[in-house]
Design a protein around this motif. Structure first.
Motif, short mmCIF file in Angstrom:
data_model
loop_
_atom_site.label_atom_id
_atom_site.label_comp_id
_atom_site.label_asym_id
_atom_site.label_seq_id
_atom_site.Cartn_x
_atom_site.Cartn_y
_atom_site.Cartn_z
N LEU A 107 0.92 -1.32 0.00
CA LEU A 107 -0.01 -0.14 -0.04
C LEU A 107 0.74 1.31 0.12
CD1 LEU A 107 -2.75 -1.14 2.43
CD2 LEU A 107 -2.95 -0.88 -0.10
N ASN A 108 1.65 1.33 -1.17
CA ASN A 108 2.28 2.64 -1.38
C ASN A 108 1.83 3.70 -1.99
OD1 ASN A 108 2.34 1.87 -3.90
ND2 ASN A 108 4.41 0.82 -3.74
N ARG A 109 2.33 5.00 -2.41
CA ARG A 109 1.36 5.83 -3.20
C ARG A 109 0.92 5.74 -4.38
NH1 ARG A 109 1.33 11.12 -2.14
NH2 ARG A 109 2.85 11.07 -0.52
N ARG A 110 1.41 4.73 -5.11
CA ARG A 110 0.81 4.15 -6.16
C ARG A 110 -0.38 3.17 -6.09
NH1 ARG A 110 4.03 0.59 -11.06
NH2 ARG A 110 2.23 0.61 -12.30
N SER A 111 -0.28 2.54 -4.95
CA SER A 111 -1.60 2.13 -4.68
C SER A 111 -2.63 2.72 -4.20
CB SER A 111 -1.26 1.02 -3.72
OG SER A 111 -0.34 0.02 -3.97
N ALA A 112 -2.25 4.04 -3.48
CA ALA A 112 -3.17 5.04 -3.20
C ALA A 112 -3.89 5.58 -4.21
CB ALA A 112 -2.26 5.99 -2.24
N TRP A 113 -3.24 6.04 -5.35
CA TRP A 113 -3.81 6.68 -6.37
C TRP A 113 -4.72 5.60 -7.20
CZ3 TRP A 113 -4.75 11.43 -6.88
CH2 TRP A 113 -3.69 12.48 -6.30
N PHE A 114 -4.36 4.31 -7.13
CA PHE A 114 -5.26 3.36 -7.61
C PHE A 114 -6.59 3.28 -6.84
CE2 PHE A 114 -6.92 -1.30 -7.60
CZ PHE A 114 -7.08 -1.26 -8.81
N LEU A 115 -6.47 3.49 -5.60
CA LEU A 115 -7.77 3.30 -4.82
C LEU A 115 -8.68 4.62 -5.11
CD1 LEU A 115 -6.26 2.64 -1.42
CD2 LEU A 115 -7.78 0.96 -3.11
N PHE A 116 -7.93 5.90 -5.31
CA PHE A 116 -8.66 6.96 -6.02
C PHE A 116 -9.15 6.91 -7.00
CE2 PHE A 116 -8.80 10.90 -8.21
CZ PHE A 116 -8.93 11.64 -7.65
N LEU A 117 -8.74 6.05 -8.09
CA LEU A 117 -9.37 5.89 -9.36
C LEU A 117 -10.35 5.07 -9.24
CD1 LEU A 117 -9.40 5.97 -12.16
CD2 LEU A 117 -7.55 3.84 -12.46
N LEU A 118 -10.25 4.03 -8.47
CA LEU A 118 -11.38 3.01 -8.46
C LEU A 118 -12.60 3.81 -7.79
CD1 LEU A 118 -12.83 0.32 -8.60
CD2 LEU A 118 -11.71 -0.50 -6.53
N ALA A 119 -12.50 4.31 -6.50
CA ALA A 119 -13.58 5.01 -5.82
C ALA A 119 -14.10 6.32 -6.78
CB ALA A 119 -13.07 5.89 -4.82
N PHE A 120 -13.29 7.11 -7.70
CA PHE A 120 -13.82 7.92 -8.61
C PHE A 120 -14.56 7.02 -9.66
CE2 PHE A 120 -13.77 10.08 -12.55
CZ PHE A 120 -13.86 11.55 -12.14
N LEU A 121 -14.34 6.12 -10.24
CA LEU A 121 -14.82 5.51 -11.31
C LEU A 121 -16.07 5.15 -10.95
CD1 LEU A 121 -14.36 5.16 -14.21
CD2 LEU A 121 -13.18 2.95 -13.69
N VAL A 122 -16.18 4.17 -9.92
CA VAL A 122 -17.45 3.68 -9.60
C VAL A 122 -18.48 4.29 -9.27
CG1 VAL A 122 -16.34 1.40 -9.00
CG2 VAL A 122 -16.88 2.99 -7.17
N VAL A 123 -18.01 5.82 -8.53
CA VAL A 123 -19.15 6.60 -8.07
C VAL A 123 -19.31 7.41 -9.13
CG1 VAL A 123 -19.44 8.69 -6.63
CG2 VAL A 123 -18.35 6.57 -5.77
#
Length: 679
Positions: free
Chosen positions: A530-546
């Motif tokens: 769970l590094n910074r790259r993973s964090a932006w992946f979480l951002f992307l997933l949350a953004f996309l599904v919402v």
């Protein structure tokens, strides 16, 4: 978004591109005072860019080659009487233009995409050149030019009408702001800035010229402007404003003083109301209409309908009339053996005709909406399979009957406060639940993993999606028009991408459902994973599904809001928000008490189900946009909540997703057992 305009000078010739033909054709149209004057930060950005491109594309003021040809033909039909009279040349320069324009139209037709009907169009164009050379009577040339223009648009469809009735009162305001200084307050071409202009501004009140000019022709000039004149492009205005301006400019020659008689004629003639929908009103010249109903009736009806275009929408339920027209054109194309044009027209019937009212119809009669949607897909499948013409004709007739039922359901009298409340509540609760489940699962996972430092990225993703949704609403209201294709593509690609991400997430979570496996993962990898790259992946997933669900909800709400009962819509939305908040609270509270193994087992099962649902919905949206073929699977149930649709492609997509999940879960179990043995 507006593409740069290309300046053109000089006559049309073989070396000029079709864009130059476009601008030159516009210059010709109203040149004198007698005419009528579109897992990373990079991935997140790509998702945003995709949405922007899909939303903005329909608003591009870019003219298709078919429209360029249409304008040349319209110019010939209107101006030929000034070139030839009684079989003799009345103006050598005008006659030379008629010959040049007909030759240019013929050449451009030859450059259009291949079609079985293109040869026939070229034959008509050759005939037009022949009768102009023979100095045929104006009526014969006008009939040939307009007939060719009509067949051209049937073969190479372009948007010829607004998606809803323009607001003529808005057009009056825009005219005062942008046009009156040159064209005059009363449309006489005598505004204070008209002095010295060469050529002088058009006189919209000129009845003889107005008889030969359709609203569509006026709209084209307003959109593109006229190079070489003082007429500038108004492409920066929203399309509905340009249509409103075109209607107001086209009403000067038909004073509202004659509207009362026109309204009486309109209300008394049901057959007329059925034949003259908004699309025909926009595309038909008053002269052509007079040939059908007589000069007096045509003048009175134009006085009423050009001031009150909403009358045609009320009578014909707006875009459903467009859907009917497109289906008739599709059937005609199929009868000619042009399956490609038939497919495109059938798709246009859905995206441009039915899609704009789908949200309201779904709220009032969801069963009827499903039947129409299925019948439209069956029609496209029948065309693709090459079924007999009579079979396709029967499917079109079935759809015509369904559209009649839809018109009844969409009548203003059906828009009750209760139906608006239930629609607003159901839509938001349904669309919001999928996004809520995924986001809450992400938050609960990070809390369980004691990685709360990552929560801001998840919260940032769904908050950014809400902001983007608000921007989408604002853009759809004041800047651009969101087409049916844009909507389906956004939902389709968004759903498929989210499903693929959830496939990976679901398998990963299932692999950690064993407590020992989770402890090993914590010790060995979590801090690094769970590094910074993973964090932006979480951002992307949350953004996309919402955002996918927000986008859908906005379009539904915009349609419902337009039916009135704003208070009921707000109440329904507020009630749905309360329900979703309660669900989120219960999920978070319950997840805290679950042992880590059960938490991951339940979460992985939930994510797996959502992945299957989203791949089904995404595939169905791509089918509706024409990006995926449609093969009906008769007898198979349709369960929208689970993303199940009775087509072979969507079912196969869900089966493949299910198989991948099963294989992933099986691999996890095998790996965990080997890990236990090694320990």
């Amino acid at each position: 978004m507006t593409l740069p305009r290309i300046a053109t000078h000089g006559p049309v010739n073989g070396s000029v591109s079709w864009l130059n033909h476009m601008h030159y054709g516009l210059f010709l149209l109203m040149r004198r005072n007698r005419g009528d004057r579109q897992g990373t930060l990079f991935s997140a950005l790509m998702a945003v860019v995709l949405g922007i491109v899909l939303l903005a594309a329909p608003a591009t003021a870019q003219t298709a080659p078919a429209q360029t040809i249409w304008r040349l033909l319209d110019y010939i039909a209107v101006d030929y009487p000034e070139a030839v009279a009684d079989g003799k040349i009345a103006s050598a320069s005008e006659y030379a233009e008629m010959q040049e324009f007909s030759a240019t139209a013929s050449k451009l037709i030859g450059e259009l995409p291949a079609s079985s009907a293109r040869g026939g169009l070229q034959g008509q164009a050759t005939n037009l050149q022949r009768i102009i050379t023979a100095k045929a009577p104006p009526q014969a040339v006008a009939t040939a030019a307009r007939g060719l223009a009509a067949d051209l648009i049937k073969t190479y469809p372009v948007p010829l009408a607004p998606t809803s009735a323009p607001d003529v009162a808005r057009g009056k305001i825009l005219y005062a702001q942008h046009c009156a200084s040159c064209h005059g307050v009363s449309g006489q071409g005598d505004g204070p800035q008209a002095r010295g202009l060469n050529p002088p501004p058009i006189a919209f009140a000129d009845r003889e010229r107005a008889r030969e000019r359709s609203i569509f022709a006026l709209y084209q000039v307003i959109e593109q402007g006229l190079d070489g004149t003082s007429m500038v492009s108004f492409a920066e205005l929203p399309a509905q404003d340009r249509w409103a301006l075109a209607f107001y400019a086209g009403s000067f020659a038909y004073p509202e003083s004659g509207a009362a008689n026109g309204k009486a004629l309109w209300d008394a003639d049901a057959d007329l109301r059925k034949r003259l929908d908004l699309g025909k009103l926009v595309g038909t010249t008053p002269a052509a209409f007079a040939a059908e109903v007589g000069d007096d009736k045509a003048q009175q009806l134009m006085a009423y309908l050009r001031h009150h275009p909403e009358a045609t929408v009320t009578a014909a339920t707006g875009t459903l009339a467009l859907a009917r027209n497109r289906l008739d054109e599709a059937l005609a194309a199929y009868g000619r053996g042009d399956s490609k044009a038939a497919t495109d027209l059938a798709l246009s019937a859905y995206l441009d005709g039915f899609e704009p009212v789908e949200a309201v119809l779904s709220a009032r009669d969801n069963a009827l909406m499903i039947r129409i949607e299925g019948a439209m897909g069956d029609l496209r499948a029948a065309i693709a399979k090459g079924e007999p013409v009579q079979a396709v004709k029967a499917r079109v007739a079935t759809l015509d009957g369904l559209f009649a039922d839809a018109e009844t359901a969409l009548a203003p009298s059906e828009a009750s406060a209760t139906s608006s409340f239930l629609a607003a509540f159901t839509i938001l609760a349904r669309e919001g639940l999928e996004a809520l489940l995924i986001v809450v699962a992400m938050i609960a996972f990070l809390s369980k993993a004691d990685r709360r430092d990552m929560l801001p990225y998840v919260h940032g993703g769904w908050v950014a999606a809400l902001v983007a949704g608000a921007a989408t609403w604002a853009a759809a209201t004041w800047i651009i028009e969101i087409s049916g294709a844009s909507r389906e593509l956004t939902e389709g690609f968004g759903g498929v991408f989210a499903a693929l991400v959830l496939l990976w997430v679901g398998i990963w979570m299932h692999g950690k459902s064993n407590a020992d496996a989770w402890q090993r993962y914590i010790r060995e990898k979590l801090s690094r994973a769970l590094n910074r790259r993973s964090a932006w992946f979480l951002f992307l997933l949350a953004f996309l599904v919402v955002y996918r669900e927000v986008f859908e909800t906005i379009l539904f709400y915009a349609a419902i809001w337009g039916q009135g009962n704003g208070g009921a819509v707000i109440a329904g939305a507020f009630t749905a928000i309360l329900l979703l908040a309660v669900i989120a609270f219960v999920m978070m509270r319950y997840s805290r008490t679950l042992p880590i193994g059960k938490f991951f087992a339940y979460s992985s099962a939930l994510i797996a189900v959502l992945a299957v649902v989203l791949i089904g919905k995404g595939s169905a949206a791509l089918q509706e946009a024409g990006y995926l073929s449609v093969t009906p699977w008769p007898g198979f149930p349709r369960v929208e909540l689970l993303g199940i649709y009775p087509t072979r492609e969507t079912i196969i997509a869900q089966l493949v997703m299910t198989a991948l999940l099963v294989l992933g879960f099986f691999w996890n179990q095998r790996t965990n057992k080997l890990g236990e043995v090694a320990a």
